[in-house]
Scaffold this motif. Structure first.
Motif, short mmCIF file in Angstrom:
data_model
loop_
_atom_site.label_atom_id
_atom_site.label_comp_id
_atom_site.label_asym_id
_atom_site.label_seq_id
_atom_site.Cartn_x
_atom_site.Cartn_y
_atom_site.Cartn_z
N GLN A 40 0.82 -1.22 0.00
CA GLN A 40 0.00 0.00 0.00
C GLN A 40 0.85 1.26 0.00
OE1 GLN A 40 -0.48 -2.47 2.42
NE2 GLN A 40 -2.09 -3.45 1.21
N GLY A 41 2.16 1.12 0.11
CA GLY A 41 3.07 2.27 0.15
C GLY A 41 3.91 2.26 1.41
N ASN A 42 4.71 3.28 1.56
CA ASN A 42 5.58 3.38 2.74
C ASN A 42 4.75 3.73 3.97
OD1 ASN A 42 7.61 3.01 0.90
ND2 ASN A 42 8.21 5.15 0.84
N GLN A 43 5.03 3.05 5.08
CA GLN A 43 4.36 3.32 6.36
C GLN A 43 5.42 3.86 7.33
OE1 GLN A 43 0.98 2.86 6.74
NE2 GLN A 43 1.06 2.39 4.55
N TYR A 44 5.18 5.06 7.86
CA TYR A 44 6.13 5.71 8.76
C TYR A 44 5.65 5.60 10.20
CZ TYR A 44 8.19 7.86 4.63
OH TYR A 44 8.79 8.07 3.42
N SER A 45 6.58 5.37 11.10
CA SER A 45 6.33 5.39 12.53
C SER A 45 7.42 6.27 13.14
CB SER A 45 6.39 3.97 13.11
OG SER A 45 6.26 4.02 14.51
N LEU A 46 7.06 7.54 13.44
CA LEU A 46 8.05 8.51 13.89
C LEU A 46 7.83 8.88 15.36
CD1 LEU A 46 8.00 10.84 10.76
CD2 LEU A 46 9.64 9.06 11.30
N LYS A 47 8.91 9.24 16.02
CA LYS A 47 8.84 9.66 17.42
C LYS A 47 8.14 11.01 17.52
CE LYS A 47 12.94 7.28 19.09
NZ LYS A 47 14.25 7.44 19.76
N ASN A 48 7.69 11.36 18.75
CA ASN A 48 7.07 12.66 18.99
C ASN A 48 8.02 13.77 18.56
OD1 ASN A 48 4.71 11.64 20.04
ND2 ASN A 48 5.44 11.70 22.13
N GLY A 49 7.47 14.79 17.91
CA GLY A 49 8.27 15.91 17.45
C GLY A 49 8.67 15.79 16.00
N TYR A 50 8.36 14.64 15.37
CA TYR A 50 8.69 14.42 13.96
C TYR A 50 7.41 14.04 13.23
CZ TYR A 50 13.47 14.25 15.65
OH TYR A 50 14.66 14.56 16.24
N GLU A 51 7.30 14.45 11.98
CA GLU A 51 6.13 14.06 11.17
C GLU A 51 6.53 13.93 9.71
OE1 GLU A 51 3.87 18.23 10.45
OE2 GLU A 51 3.75 17.43 12.47
N GLN A 52 5.76 13.15 9.01
CA GLN A 52 6.00 12.86 7.60
C GLN A 52 4.84 13.40 6.79
OE1 GLN A 52 3.96 10.08 6.24
NE2 GLN A 52 4.62 10.62 4.20
N GLU A 53 5.15 14.04 5.68
CA GLU A 53 4.12 14.54 4.77
C GLU A 53 4.62 14.31 3.34
OE1 GLU A 53 2.69 18.89 3.58
OE2 GLU A 53 2.22 18.36 5.66
N GLY A 54 3.93 13.44 2.62
CA GLY A 54 4.40 13.08 1.28
C GLY A 54 5.75 12.38 1.39
N SER A 55 6.73 12.90 0.67
CA SER A 55 8.07 12.31 0.73
C SER A 55 9.01 13.14 1.60
CB SER A 55 8.64 12.19 -0.69
OG SER A 55 8.75 13.49 -1.25
N ARG A 56 8.48 14.02 2.43
CA ARG A 56 9.27 14.92 3.28
C ARG A 56 9.11 14.54 4.76
NH1 ARG A 56 12.52 16.80 -0.19
NH2 ARG A 56 13.13 18.47 1.20
N ILE A 57 10.16 14.79 5.55
CA ILE A 57 10.11 14.56 6.99
C ILE A 57 10.39 15.89 7.68
CG2 ILE A 57 11.15 13.36 8.96
CD1 ILE A 57 11.60 10.98 7.13
N PHE A 58 9.58 16.23 8.68
CA PHE A 58 9.67 17.50 9.38
C PHE A 58 9.91 17.28 10.87
CE2 PHE A 58 7.04 18.14 5.65
CZ PHE A 58 7.55 19.30 5.12
N GLN A 59 10.57 18.26 11.49
CA GLN A 59 10.79 18.25 12.93
C GLN A 59 10.15 19.50 13.51
OE1 GLN A 59 14.90 18.55 14.12
NE2 GLN A 59 14.46 17.93 16.21
N GLN A 60 9.41 19.32 14.61
CA GLN A 60 8.82 20.44 15.33
C GLN A 60 9.85 20.93 16.35
OE1 GLN A 60 5.89 21.92 14.84
NE2 GLN A 60 5.15 20.51 13.30
N VAL A 61 10.20 22.22 16.29
CA VAL A 61 11.16 22.80 17.22
C VAL A 61 10.56 24.06 17.82
CG1 VAL A 61 13.19 21.86 16.06
CG2 VAL A 61 12.33 24.10 15.40
N GLN A 62 11.13 24.50 18.93
CA GLN A 62 10.71 25.75 19.55
C GLN A 62 11.83 26.77 19.40
OE1 GLN A 62 9.48 24.91 23.55
NE2 GLN A 62 7.51 24.19 22.88
N VAL A 63 11.48 27.94 18.87
CA VAL A 63 12.45 29.01 18.64
C VAL A 63 11.98 30.27 19.34
CG1 VAL A 63 13.26 28.06 16.45
CG2 VAL A 63 11.36 29.64 16.46
N PRO A 64 12.89 31.16 19.74
CA PRO A 64 12.47 32.42 20.36
C PRO A 64 11.59 33.22 19.41
CG PRO A 64 14.83 32.08 20.64
CD PRO A 64 14.34 31.03 19.69
N SER A 65 10.53 33.82 19.95
CA SER A 65 9.59 34.56 19.11
C SER A 65 10.12 35.93 18.72
CB SER A 65 8.25 34.71 19.83
OG SER A 65 8.44 35.40 21.05
#
Length: 81
Positions: A40-65
């Motif tokens: 059915q395609g690639n299945q991702y299992s990522l840790k908290n703070g990481y997410e997959q969208e299409g063929s890209r992988i993203f990390q959620q970070v906190q930066v000063p506003s």
């Protein structure tokens, strides 16, 4: 100082190492999850703070506003900390 959440595209920094079930995913030698190949395609299992969208992988970070935000703000102490 307040922190804002930001989503960083880290796809170019992700390395996959083969395992029996697919690939274990790493960023700078830190495990961030796994990817399993299925019919059915690639299945991702990522840790908290990481997410997959299409063929890209993203990390959620906190930066000063605020630009050039400092950890210690001495304005209320007339320049003395």
């Amino acid at each position: 100082m307040t922190l804002d959440k930001k989503r960083l595209d880290i796809t170019d920094r992700v390395v996959g190492k083969m395992s029996d079930q697919g690939f274990n995913l790493y960023v700078e030698n830190e495990s961030i999850g796994s990817m399993t190949l299925t019919e059915q395609g690639n299945q991702y299992s990522l840790k908290n703070g990481y997410e997959q969208e299409g063929s890209r992988i993203f990390q959620q970070v906190q930066v000063p506003s605020e630009k050039d935000a400092k950890y210690v703000d001495c304005d209320y102490e007339n320049g003395w900390c």
